[in-house]
Design a protein around this motif. Structure first.
Motif, PDB file in Angstrom:
ATOM      1  N   TRP A 248       0.858   5.407   0.092  1.00 21.77           N
ATOM      2  CA  TRP A 248       0.068   6.609   0.352  1.00 21.77           C
ATOM      3  C   TRP A 248       0.582   7.729  -0.540  1.00 21.77           C
ATOM      4  O   TRP A 248       1.779   7.926  -0.677  1.00 21.77           O
ATOM      5  CB  TRP A 248       0.191   7.008   1.817  1.00 21.77           C
ATOM      6  CG  TRP A 248      -0.356   5.982   2.744  1.00 21.77           C
ATOM      7  CD1 TRP A 248       0.345   5.025   3.419  1.00 21.77           C
ATOM      8  CD2 TRP A 248      -1.725   5.786   3.095  1.00 21.77           C
ATOM      9  NE1 TRP A 248      -0.499   4.248   4.170  1.00 21.77           N
ATOM     10  CE2 TRP A 248      -1.776   4.699   3.995  1.00 21.77           C
ATOM     11  CE3 TRP A 248      -2.911   6.421   2.750  1.00 21.77           C
ATOM     12  CZ2 TRP A 248      -2.969   4.241   4.548  1.00 21.77           C
ATOM     13  CZ3 TRP A 248      -4.103   5.961   3.294  1.00 21.77           C
ATOM     14  CH2 TRP A 248      -4.116   4.890   4.175  1.00 21.77           C
TER      15      TRP A 248
ATOM     16  N   GLN B   5     -13.229   5.775   8.868  1.00 20.75           N
ATOM     17  CA  GLN B   5     -11.906   5.136   8.872  1.00 20.75           C
ATOM     18  C   GLN B   5     -12.038   3.620   8.819  1.00 20.75           C
ATOM     19  O   GLN B   5     -11.272   2.950   8.112  1.00 20.75           O
ATOM     20  CB  GLN B   5     -11.124   5.522  10.122  1.00 20.75           C
ATOM     21  CG  GLN B   5     -10.623   6.940  10.135  1.00 20.75           C
ATOM     22  CD  GLN B   5      -9.794   7.217  11.372  1.00 20.75           C
ATOM     23  OE1 GLN B   5      -8.963   6.399  11.770  1.00 20.75           O
ATOM     24  NE2 GLN B   5     -10.020   8.365  11.984  1.00 20.75           N
TER      25      GLN B   5
ATOM     26  N   SER C 274      -1.355  13.741   0.924  1.00 18.00           N
ATOM     27  CA  SER C 274      -1.877  13.795   2.295  1.00 18.00           C
ATOM     28  C   SER C 274      -2.945  12.735   2.554  1.00 18.00           C
ATOM     29  O   SER C 274      -3.689  12.827   3.535  1.00 18.00           O
ATOM     30  CB  SER C 274      -2.462  15.184   2.567  1.00 18.00           C
ATOM     31  OG  SER C 274      -3.573  15.423   1.729  1.00 18.00           O
ATOM     32  N   ALA C 275      -3.021  11.708   1.708  1.00 19.34           N
ATOM     33  CA  ALA C 275      -4.092  10.713   1.807  1.00 19.34           C
ATOM     34  C   ALA C 275      -4.182  10.063   3.191  1.00 19.34           C
ATOM     35  O   ALA C 275      -5.270   9.945   3.755  1.00 19.34           O
ATOM     36  CB  ALA C 275      -3.920   9.639   0.738  1.00 19.34           C
ATOM     37  N   LYS C 276      -3.051   9.658   3.750  1.00 17.29           N
ATOM     38  CA  LYS C 276      -3.085   8.994   5.063  1.00 17.29           C
ATOM     39  C   LYS C 276      -3.507   9.979   6.151  1.00 17.29           C
ATOM     40  O   LYS C 276      -4.338   9.658   7.010  1.00 17.29           O
ATOM     41  CB  LYS C 276      -1.723   8.379   5.398  1.00 17.29           C
ATOM     42  CG  LYS C 276      -1.765   7.548   6.664  1.00 17.29           C
ATOM     43  CD  LYS C 276      -0.465   6.810   6.883  1.00 17.29           C
ATOM     44  CE  LYS C 276      -0.554   5.923   8.114  1.00 17.29           C
ATOM     45  NZ  LYS C 276       0.689   5.197   8.339  1.00 17.29           N
ATOM     46  N   LYS C 277      -2.976  11.188   6.103  1.00 15.39           N
ATOM     47  CA  LYS C 277      -3.337  12.216   7.083  1.00 15.39           C
ATOM     48  C   LYS C 277      -4.830  12.543   6.965  1.00 15.39           C
ATOM     49  O   LYS C 277      -5.524  12.701   7.972  1.00 15.39           O
ATOM     50  CB  LYS C 277      -2.499  13.469   6.861  1.00 15.39           C
ATOM     51  CG  LYS C 277      -2.754  14.579   7.873  1.00 15.39           C
ATOM     52  CD  LYS C 277      -1.870  15.781   7.618  1.00 15.39           C
ATOM     53  CE  LYS C 277      -2.598  16.673   6.656  1.00 15.39           C
ATOM     54  NZ  LYS C 277      -2.004  17.952   6.410  1.00 15.39           N
ATOM     55  N   ASP C 278      -5.331  12.617   5.742  1.00 13.29           N
ATOM     56  CA  ASP C 278      -6.746  12.895   5.514  1.00 13.29           C
ATOM     57  C   ASP C 278      -7.621  11.773   6.065  1.00 13.29           C
ATOM     58  O   ASP C 278      -8.668  12.034   6.663  1.00 13.29           O
ATOM     59  CB  ASP C 278      -7.024  13.081   4.021  1.00 13.29           C
ATOM     60  CG  ASP C 278      -6.331  14.303   3.430  1.00 13.29           C
ATOM     61  OD1 ASP C 278      -5.906  15.187   4.215  1.00 13.29           O
ATOM     62  OD2 ASP C 278      -6.199  14.356   2.197  1.00 13.29           O
ATOM     63  N   LEU C 279      -7.199  10.530   5.867  1.00 14.08           N
ATOM     64  CA  LEU C 279      -7.962   9.390   6.384  1.00 14.08           C
ATOM     65  C   LEU C 279      -8.023   9.419   7.905  1.00 14.08           C
ATOM     66  O   LEU C 279      -9.084   9.237   8.499  1.00 14.08           O
ATOM     67  CB  LEU C 279      -7.351   8.070   5.907  1.00 14.08           C
ATOM     68  CG  LEU C 279      -8.010   6.803   6.449  1.00 14.08           C
ATOM     69  CD1 LEU C 279      -9.463   6.707   6.013  1.00 14.08           C
ATOM     70  CD2 LEU C 279      -7.235   5.576   6.020  1.00 14.08           C
TER      71      LEU C 279
ATOM     72  N   LEU D 282       0.851  -1.178   0.000  1.00 12.72           N
ATOM     73  CA  LEU D 282       0.000   0.000   0.000  1.00 12.72           C
ATOM     74  C   LEU D 282       0.896   1.240   0.000  1.00 12.72           C
ATOM     75  O   LEU D 282       1.785   1.369   0.838  1.00 12.72           O
ATOM     76  CB  LEU D 282      -0.891   0.005   1.241  1.00 12.72           C
ATOM     77  CG  LEU D 282      -1.828   1.184   1.417  1.00 12.72           C
ATOM     78  CD1 LEU D 282      -2.822   1.250   0.260  1.00 12.72           C
ATOM     79  CD2 LEU D 282      -2.560   1.074   2.734  1.00 12.72           C
TER      80      LEU D 282
ATOM     81  N   LEU E 111      -9.273  -0.980   2.047  1.00 15.88           N
ATOM     82  CA  LEU E 111      -7.849  -1.049   1.692  1.00 15.88           C
ATOM     83  C   LEU E 111      -7.281  -2.437   1.983  1.00 15.88           C
ATOM     84  O   LEU E 111      -6.492  -2.980   1.202  1.00 15.88           O
ATOM     85  CB  LEU E 111      -7.059   0.020   2.434  1.00 15.88           C
ATOM     86  CG  LEU E 111      -7.342   1.458   2.003  1.00 15.88           C
ATOM     87  CD1 LEU E 111      -6.671   2.438   2.961  1.00 15.88           C
ATOM     88  CD2 LEU E 111      -6.892   1.702   0.572  1.00 15.88           C
TER      89      LEU E 111
END
Length: 78
Positions: A10, A26, A13-18, A8, A33
Protein backbone atom coordinates in the motif's frame (compact mmCIF):
# COMPACT_ATOMS: atom_id res chain seq x y z
CA UNK A 1 -3.63 -18.92 -10.77
CA UNK A 2 -0.23 -18.97 -9.10
CA UNK A 3 0.04 -20.88 -5.84
CA UNK A 4 2.06 -18.11 -4.16
CA UNK A 5 0.33 -14.68 -4.31
CA UNK A 6 2.38 -11.61 -5.16
CA UNK A 7 3.02 -9.22 -2.29
CA UNK A 8 0.66 -6.25 -2.09
CA UNK A 9 2.21 -2.95 -0.97
CA UNK A 10 0.00 0.00 0.00
CA UNK A 11 1.31 3.45 -0.90
CA UNK A 12 0.39 6.56 1.06
CA UNK A 13 -3.26 6.65 2.08
CA UNK A 14 -4.39 4.09 -0.54
CA UNK A 15 -5.63 1.50 1.97
CA UNK A 16 -7.38 4.11 4.12
CA UNK A 17 -8.97 5.59 0.98
CA UNK A 18 -10.20 2.16 -0.14
CA UNK A 19 -11.75 1.41 3.26
CA UNK A 20 -13.59 4.76 3.11
CA UNK A 21 -15.30 3.84 -0.19
CA UNK A 22 -18.78 2.28 -0.43
CA UNK A 23 -18.87 -1.51 0.10
CA UNK A 24 -19.76 -2.28 -3.52
CA UNK A 25 -16.67 -0.39 -4.71
CA UNK A 26 -14.48 -2.06 -2.07
CA UNK A 27 -15.66 -5.44 -3.35
CA UNK A 28 -14.67 -4.66 -6.95
CA UNK A 29 -11.26 -3.25 -5.99
CA UNK A 30 -10.60 -6.04 -3.51
CA UNK A 31 -11.30 -8.69 -6.15
CA UNK A 32 -9.19 -6.79 -8.70
CA UNK A 33 -6.27 -6.70 -6.24
CA UNK A 34 -6.73 -10.41 -5.51
CA UNK A 35 -6.51 -11.19 -9.24
CA UNK A 36 -3.35 -9.07 -9.62
CA UNK A 37 -1.74 -10.93 -6.72
CA UNK A 38 -2.57 -14.18 -8.53
CA UNK A 39 -0.98 -12.92 -11.77
CA UNK A 40 -4.28 -12.24 -13.55
CA UNK A 41 -6.16 -9.12 -14.64
CA UNK A 42 -9.64 -7.86 -13.72
CA UNK A 43 -12.08 -7.20 -16.58
CA UNK A 44 -12.26 -3.52 -15.59
CA UNK A 45 -8.46 -3.03 -15.42
CA UNK A 46 -7.07 -0.73 -18.12
CA UNK A 47 -3.60 0.74 -18.76
CA UNK A 48 -3.23 4.01 -16.86
CA UNK A 49 -2.59 6.84 -19.32
CA UNK A 50 0.70 8.65 -19.02
CA UNK A 51 2.68 5.68 -17.68
CA UNK A 52 3.76 4.12 -21.00
CA UNK A 53 2.18 0.76 -21.66
CA UNK A 54 0.29 -1.71 -19.53
CA UNK A 55 2.79 -1.83 -16.65
CA UNK A 56 0.50 0.34 -14.51
CA UNK A 57 -3.22 -0.43 -14.54
CA UNK A 58 -6.25 1.39 -13.18
CA UNK A 59 -9.63 0.02 -12.18
CA UNK A 60 -12.60 2.39 -12.37
CA UNK A 61 -15.85 1.51 -10.62
CA UNK A 62 -18.96 3.62 -10.45
CA UNK A 63 -20.78 3.34 -7.13
CA UNK A 64 -24.56 3.21 -6.99
CA UNK A 65 -24.39 5.10 -3.68
CA UNK A 66 -22.25 7.84 -5.25
CA UNK A 67 -24.65 8.08 -8.20
CA UNK A 68 -27.64 8.38 -5.86
CA UNK A 69 -25.80 11.06 -3.87
CA UNK A 70 -24.98 13.01 -7.04
CA UNK A 71 -28.59 12.75 -8.22
CA UNK A 72 -29.78 13.91 -4.79
CA UNK A 73 -27.47 16.91 -4.88
CA UNK A 74 -28.63 17.76 -8.40
CA UNK A 75 -32.31 17.52 -7.48
CA UNK A 76 -31.73 19.71 -4.39
CA UNK A 77 -30.59 22.56 -6.66
CA UNK A 78 -33.26 22.21 -9.37
Amino acid sequence: MNSQPKKLMWIGSAKKDLVAMPNDVQDVFGFALHLVQAGEKHDKARPLKGFGGAGVLEVVERSKAAKEHAEGVKSDHD
